[in-house]
Every structure is written in C-alpha cells, then in structure tokens.
Design an enzyme around this catalytic site. Structure first.
Site, mmCIF file in Angstrom:
data_model
loop_
_atom_site.group_PDB
_atom_site.id
_atom_site.type_symbol
_atom_site.label_atom_id
_atom_site.label_comp_id
_atom_site.label_asym_id
_atom_site.label_seq_id
_atom_site.Cartn_x
_atom_site.Cartn_y
_atom_site.Cartn_z
ATOM 1 N N HIS A 1 0.839 -1.191 0.000
ATOM 2 C CA HIS A 1 0.000 0.000 0.000
ATOM 3 C C HIS A 1 0.881 1.250 0.000
ATOM 4 O O HIS A 1 2.088 1.162 0.172
ATOM 5 C CB HIS A 1 -0.934 0.023 1.220
ATOM 6 N N LYS B 1 -0.303 4.605 4.711
ATOM 7 C CA LYS B 1 -1.269 3.700 5.342
ATOM 8 C C LYS B 1 -0.825 3.379 6.762
ATOM 9 O O LYS B 1 0.332 3.051 7.016
ATOM 10 C CB LYS B 1 -1.416 2.409 4.531
#
Length: 257
Positions: A148, A152
């Site tokens: 990600h 995140k």
C-alpha cells in the site's frame, strides 16, 4: 428514491473519492460532508463541516446512511452518532482494536451497520478462490504479500487479515510470521505475512501457495481508490432503510433482499 447520504473523513483520500463517485449516481444524495477538526474546504462541490457537529447534522438533515473511511477512534465515534440517530452506517475503516470492534457491534443493536475491510468486487472473488485453493492444496506452504501507499497506518492491511482468515477457515488455525530476518527456516503450518509501504501504491494483495514442485499465485491489484468508493456507495444504497443489525458486503454483491 434517493437515499440521503453523509460522508465522514471528507477531505481524506477515500472521503474525496467517495464524494467524487457519488456525483455520477442517481440513488444517493450527499447532504452532509464532515471532517474532524473542521474546515472551510469544499470537496466535489460539497461544503465540509466539522465532525464535532455530526450527530446534530445527522438528525437535522434526516440522513439515511453514512459512509466512513477514517481511523479507528473516529469510526467508533461516528458509529455511536449513527446509533443515536437511526442512521445506517457503512465503514471501510480498518485497524480497530478488539474493544473498538465490540463498540461497532454494539452500535448494530440500534442501527444497521455494514463493515468491510475491502469494498472491491475483485477482492470478494479473490477471497473465494483463496478459500478453495487453501483447502484443495492442503499441505502447500502459504505466504501473503500486500503493498500500500506510504501513508497507510495499519499493517498488515485489513484486507490481508481477511484473506488470512479465509485461509484459516479452510485449514484451521496457524502461526502468522510477520516478515523474516536472520536464520528463520519455515516451520510446518506457518503462514508468512509481508507488508510493503511505498509511494502511492493503491493496493496489492497476493497469496502464494507452493509445494509439490509447483507454485500458485492468486493476486489482486487495485488501480484506483474509486473501486473502493463505488463499492462502499453500493453498500450504502443497499443498507439505507434496513433494520438494525450487522450486515456483510457479500449480501450487497449477491443482491440479497
């Protein structure tokens, strides 16, 4: 009939995606966009208001359903506001602690709550494939890699944890090993979990099954956060007006009445 929609975290990555996506729909009408700390900003033509006023805004504007992509603390706070105003609550927030998860389930006693770690249709299909493969290839080593963007907060991702639960459903409990360092030979039955955080990666999840001189990789890559926004809005339109209780995204995809 259009459902009256609220969006929290309106100036965040996902809040902006949700507000942009709703412009193309004829089943939802945004009547509240809120953000913690307040702001004078306008997102997708909607004025953003302080989340501190959320409960009164939900009541005054007769909101049917709220979509939330924020953080664990905010998620619980907003679910409580929804339970007090009989507003259906859809959340894709991940990283909740056990007591926070319990608070969501308590809110579902007073209003409709739908929580999903991922609102992608492709991930829903991937989950079924993972369960099938983990059962059919019993004894094969399993590893999970997810990637990600660098902002995140939680690792592994909520989707990764959901996929691990799918493997567990097929095989029973196992030890989760988060990364490896130094002398770290694999032990029987363990599953390795590897989280990558870099750049602007939207979302990648890959499950490896290896054994018997072969390897199977099942993967999903999201190329736009709009995928998650559309799924959450589908869930919101479906959940609006339903009785209090706990609901699953699978029911939305299956078109359950």
């Amino acid at each position: 009939m259009m459902a009256r929609l609220a969006v929290t975290g309106a100036t965040g990555r996902m809040g902006r995606e949700v507000l942009a996506a709703v412009e193309t729909r004829d089943d939802l009408d945004v009547v509240v966009a809120a953000n913690r700390g307040g702001t004078d900003e306008t997102v997708a033509g909607v004025d953003v208001e302080p989340a501190a006023d959320l409960e009164s805004l939900l009541a005054e504007r007769e909101v049917d359903v709220l979509v939330d992509f924020t953080g664990p603390d905010s998620c619980v706070e907003y679910a409580q506001a929804c339970s007090e105003t009989n507003t259906a609550f859809v959340t894709g927030t991940t990283g909740l602690a056990a007591d926070q998860q319990d608070a969501l389930e308590t809110a579902s006693e007073s209003t409709a709550v739908l929580q999903a770690s991922n609102f992608s249709k492709g991930i829903a299909v991937l989950r079924g494939l993972v369960r099938e493969a983990a059962a059919a290839l019993d004894g094969y080593d399993v590893e999970l890699v997810e990637a990600h963007h660098n902002g995140k907060r939680d690792a592994p991702s909520g989707t990764a944890n959901t996929l691990l639960s799918d493997v567990e459903a097929a095989r029973g409990e196992f030890d989760r090993v988060h990364g490896r360092e130094g002398e770290a030979p694999r032990t029987e039955g363990e599953v390795g979990v590897h989280a990558v955080r870099a750049g602007n990666v939207t979302g990648l999840h890959e499950v490896w099954l290896a054994g018997g001189h072969e390897e199977l990789r099942l993967s999903h890559r999201a190329e736009s956060r709009g995928v998650f926004a559309e799924g959450a809005l589908d869930a919101a339109a479906w959940l609006a007006g339903r009785d209090a209780g706990w609901y699953e995204f699978d029911a939305v995809l299956e078109g359950d009445e």
